[in-house]
Design an enzyme around this catalytic site. Structure first.
Site, PDB file in Angstrom:
ATOM      1  N   ASP A  15      -0.303 -33.718   9.613  1.00 49.57           N
ATOM      2  CA  ASP A  15      -1.291 -34.792   9.703  1.00 49.57           C
ATOM      3  C   ASP A  15      -2.692 -34.176   9.692  1.00 49.57           C
ATOM      4  O   ASP A  15      -2.858 -32.974   9.929  1.00 49.57           O
ATOM      5  CB  ASP A  15      -1.059 -35.582  10.996  1.00 49.57           C
ATOM      6  CG  ASP A  15      -1.942 -36.807  11.090  1.00 49.57           C
ATOM      7  OD1 ASP A  15      -2.105 -37.515  10.079  1.00 49.57           O
ATOM      8  OD2 ASP A  15      -2.498 -37.050  12.178  1.00 49.57           O
ATOM      9  N   ASP A  17      -6.192 -36.280  10.589  1.00 49.44           N
ATOM     10  CA  ASP A  17      -7.038 -36.826  11.652  1.00 49.44           C
ATOM     11  C   ASP A  17      -6.391 -36.551  13.008  1.00 49.44           C
ATOM     12  O   ASP A  17      -5.239 -36.909  13.245  1.00 49.44           O
ATOM     13  CB  ASP A  17      -7.214 -38.340  11.473  1.00 49.44           C
ATOM     14  CG  ASP A  17      -7.977 -38.685  10.207  1.00 49.44           C
ATOM     15  OD1 ASP A  17      -9.120 -38.231  10.070  1.00 49.44           O
ATOM     16  OD2 ASP A  17      -7.419 -39.399   9.360  1.00 49.44           O
ATOM     17  N   ASP A 214      -0.396 -35.644  15.843  1.00 50.93           N
ATOM     18  CA  ASP A 214      -1.001 -35.888  17.149  1.00 50.93           C
ATOM     19  C   ASP A 214      -0.563 -37.207  17.769  1.00 50.93           C
ATOM     20  O   ASP A 214      -0.960 -37.521  18.886  1.00 50.93           O
ATOM     21  CB  ASP A 214      -2.527 -35.869  17.049  1.00 50.93           C
ATOM     22  CG  ASP A 214      -3.062 -37.071  16.270  1.00 50.93           C
ATOM     23  OD1 ASP A 214      -2.658 -37.240  15.101  1.00 50.93           O
ATOM     24  OD2 ASP A 214      -3.857 -37.841  16.825  1.00 50.93           O
TER      25      ASP A 214
END
Length: 269
Positions: A15, A17, A214
């Site tokens: 990922d 962001d 995250d």
């Protein structure tokens, strides 16, 4: 399925962001991660649910951080959505809620965007839109109620900006869901479609691929839904306490992407 050991990882779905950056701020160890992956021969796909940018725009952002990747190493939820529609509904006429990158990816796959003539729409595709208006929501609502297929690029209810946690695309989908009574088809994480597309690009398999993210509810759950080993970093949405208390359990937890790089380096020496 048991998690694979770090030394067995040859492919990573990462990922962006909250993992590589927050807004315009690079997160600790970002450059080191890319250097380590390249030196170890670990292939990667940078796979993001964020629908606000095209793949080319992500390349430009990475260059701004001093990182060089190829377009084939980036997979966005707009790209995944466009690929899905091109495969399953190539004649689709699409009304788009989203930023310019989403419409650009749809057009790049030969799909027709009909925002100027919304009455022609057969599909409504909804991505994160920081210029969202009531008129856009109303038009999408009417089209879905008339039978247009309802597709969401991603379900993230929040976004980790440099200012803090702000509303994400899931908030827009929720407004349309409650106003139409229709559930959207989700293409991005946690559905396995993006993971499968990423593995296909790399030639990876569950036996040698891991996901780094995250968020428990998209990155980690998406990896689990695709049968992959999962790695959580604590620089984005999910805190350590939340990870410990959740029913969604990542296989590995690291402080940041730099710590992931260090662990991969150690596992391969």
């Amino acid at each position: 399925m048991r998690p694979i050991p770090l030394a067995a990882i040859r492919h990573l779905i990462v990922d962006m962001d909250g993992v590589l950056w927050r807004g315009s701020q690079a997160l600790p160890g970002m450059s080191r991660f890319f250097e380590t992956a390249r030196s170890l021969g670990i292939r990667f796909i940078l796979a993001t649910n964020n629908a606000s940018k095209s793949g080319a725009e992500y390349l430009a952002k990475l260059r701004g951080f001093g990182v060089s990747v190829t377009l084939d190493e980036v997979l966005t939820s707009p790209q995944a959505t466009a690929a899905y529609l091109a495969r399953h509904a190539p004649e689709a006429r699409v009304f788009v809620i989203g930023e310019p990158g989403l419409a650009a990816e749809l057009r790049a796959k030969g799909l027709q965007v009909v925002n100027e003539q919304p009455e022609q729409a057969t599909h409504v595709v909804v991505g994160w839109d920081r210029a969202l208006t009531y008129d856009k929501l109303a038009e999408a609502c009417l089209l879905i109620r008339r039978g247009a297929a309802f597709i969401g690029t991603n379900p993230d209810v929040t976004y980790p900006s440099e200012r803090g946690i702000v509303p994400g695309n899931g908030a827009t989908l929720a407004a349309l869901r409650v106003s139409t009574g229709v559930e959207p088809l989700i293409i991005g994480k946690p559905q396995p479609e993006m993971m499968r597309q990423a593995m296909a690009r790399m030639g990876g398999s569950p036996e040698n691929t891991a996901v780094v993210g995250d968020r428990l509810d998209t990155d980690i759950l998406g990896g689990q839904n695709a049968g992959l080993t999962t790695i959580l970093v604590l620089t984005g949405v999910t805190s350590l306490d939340e990870a410990r208390d959740s029913a969604i359990r990542p296989d590995y937890i690291f402080q940041d992407i730099g710590a992931v790089a260090d662990a991969l380096q150690q596992a391969n020496t």
